[in-house]
Write a protein that holds these residues in place. Sequence first.
Motif, PDB file in Angstrom:
ATOM      1  N   PHE A 134       0.983  -0.889  -0.549  1.00 45.60           N
ATOM      2  CA  PHE A 134       0.176   0.247  -0.144  1.00 45.60           C
ATOM      3  C   PHE A 134       0.379   1.535  -0.078  1.00 45.60           C
ATOM      4  O   PHE A 134       1.025   1.812   1.279  1.00 45.60           O
ATOM      5  CB  PHE A 134      -0.384   0.423   1.322  1.00 45.60           C
ATOM      6  N   PRO A 135       1.561   1.321  -0.738  1.00 44.49           N
ATOM      7  CA  PRO A 135       2.496   2.792  -1.031  1.00 44.49           C
ATOM      8  C   PRO A 135       2.524   4.440  -0.605  1.00 44.49           C
ATOM      9  O   PRO A 135       2.822   4.954  -0.665  1.00 44.49           O
ATOM     10  CB  PRO A 135       3.632   2.865  -2.587  1.00 44.49           C
ATOM     11  N   ASP A 136       0.713   4.099  -0.874  1.00 42.69           N
ATOM     12  CA  ASP A 136       0.320   5.347  -1.520  1.00 42.69           C
ATOM     13  C   ASP A 136      -0.695   5.434   0.020  1.00 42.69           C
ATOM     14  O   ASP A 136      -1.667   6.816   0.124  1.00 42.69           O
ATOM     15  CB  ASP A 136      -0.934   6.107  -2.555  1.00 42.69           C
ATOM     16  N   ALA A 137      -1.213   4.532   0.658  1.00 44.24           N
ATOM     17  CA  ALA A 137      -1.808   4.790   2.170  1.00 44.24           C
ATOM     18  C   ALA A 137      -1.164   5.132   2.812  1.00 44.24           C
ATOM     19  O   ALA A 137      -0.012   5.581   3.285  1.00 44.24           O
ATOM     20  CB  ALA A 137      -1.708   2.841   2.290  1.00 44.24           C
ATOM     21  N   GLU A 138      -2.020   5.653   3.971  1.00 42.10           N
ATOM     22  CA  GLU A 138      -2.187   6.592   5.005  1.00 42.10           C
ATOM     23  C   GLU A 138      -1.846   5.467   6.116  1.00 42.10           C
ATOM     24  O   GLU A 138      -2.606   4.723   6.584  1.00 42.10           O
ATOM     25  CB  GLU A 138      -2.942   7.616   5.972  1.00 42.10           C
ATOM     26  N   ILE A 139      -0.807   5.235   6.850  1.00 44.11           N
ATOM     27  CA  ILE A 139      -0.646   4.417   7.216  1.00 44.11           C
ATOM     28  C   ILE A 139       0.195   4.215   9.139  1.00 44.11           C
ATOM     29  O   ILE A 139       0.703   5.081   8.753  1.00 44.11           O
ATOM     30  CB  ILE A 139       0.356   3.096   7.212  1.00 44.11           C
ATOM     31  N   GLN A 140      -0.919   4.106   9.817  1.00 41.54           N
ATOM     32  CA  GLN A 140      -0.399   4.845  11.580  1.00 41.54           C
ATOM     33  C   GLN A 140      -0.605   3.744  12.127  1.00 41.54           C
ATOM     34  O   GLN A 140      -1.138   2.408  11.738  1.00 41.54           O
ATOM     35  CB  GLN A 140      -1.296   4.996  12.193  1.00 41.54           C
ATOM     36  N   VAL A 141       0.757   3.385  12.778  1.00 41.18           N
ATOM     37  CA  VAL A 141       1.051   1.916  13.715  1.00 41.18           C
ATOM     38  C   VAL A 141       1.347   2.104  15.017  1.00 41.18           C
ATOM     39  O   VAL A 141       2.559   3.379  15.271  1.00 41.18           O
ATOM     40  CB  VAL A 141       2.061   1.081  13.065  1.00 41.18           C
ATOM     41  N   GLY A 142       1.032   1.664  16.031  1.00 42.48           N
ATOM     42  CA  GLY A 142       0.878   1.629  17.492  1.00 42.48           C
ATOM     43  C   GLY A 142       1.566   0.682  18.104  1.00 42.48           C
ATOM     44  O   GLY A 142       1.234  -0.567  17.459  1.00 42.48           O
ATOM     45  N   GLY A 143       1.827   1.111  19.269  1.00 40.98           N
ATOM     46  CA  GLY A 143       1.861  -0.151  20.426  1.00 40.98           C
ATOM     47  C   GLY A 143       3.436  -0.277  20.663  1.00 40.98           C
ATOM     48  O   GLY A 143       4.170   0.377  20.154  1.00 40.98           O
ATOM     49  N   SER A 144       3.474  -1.167  21.783  1.00 39.31           N
ATOM     50  CA  SER A 144       4.768  -0.740  22.329  1.00 39.31           C
ATOM     51  C   SER A 144       6.312  -1.834  22.598  1.00 39.31           C
ATOM     52  O   SER A 144       7.287  -2.010  23.444  1.00 39.31           O
ATOM     53  CB  SER A 144       5.111   0.174  23.736  1.00 39.31           C
ATOM     54  N   ASP A 145       5.282  -3.461  22.427  1.00 36.25           N
ATOM     55  CA  ASP A 145       5.502  -4.239  22.916  1.00 36.25           C
ATOM     56  C   ASP A 145       6.254  -5.175  21.510  1.00 36.25           C
ATOM     57  O   ASP A 145       7.186  -6.192  21.600  1.00 36.25           O
ATOM     58  CB  ASP A 145       5.146  -4.980  24.329  1.00 36.25           C
TER      59      ASP A 145
END
Length: 79
Positions: free
Chosen positions: A16-27
């Motif tokens: 998904f090269p043009d996507a808005e991507i948000q990744v979260g998490g800490s572990d």
Amino acid sequence: MPMSAHEIEALLRETFPDAEIQVGGSDGVHMSAMVVDESFRGKNRVQQQRAVYAALKGKMDGADGELHALALTTKVPER
């Protein structure tokens, strides 16, 4: 081995090269992601999420999966 948010985003960007991507998490094992991409238009949520899991290239598969849980949100961009 846990995955960083950066690693997850890099895998998703390949598909998904043009996507808005948000990744979260800490572990690195229990993470969250939101992917907003035009390719989801006309697809139901199951189809959208299957596309995201396919983009992760087996990182969630089986007992040896690097990513145990991914709270996933998929959306079509607003026009």
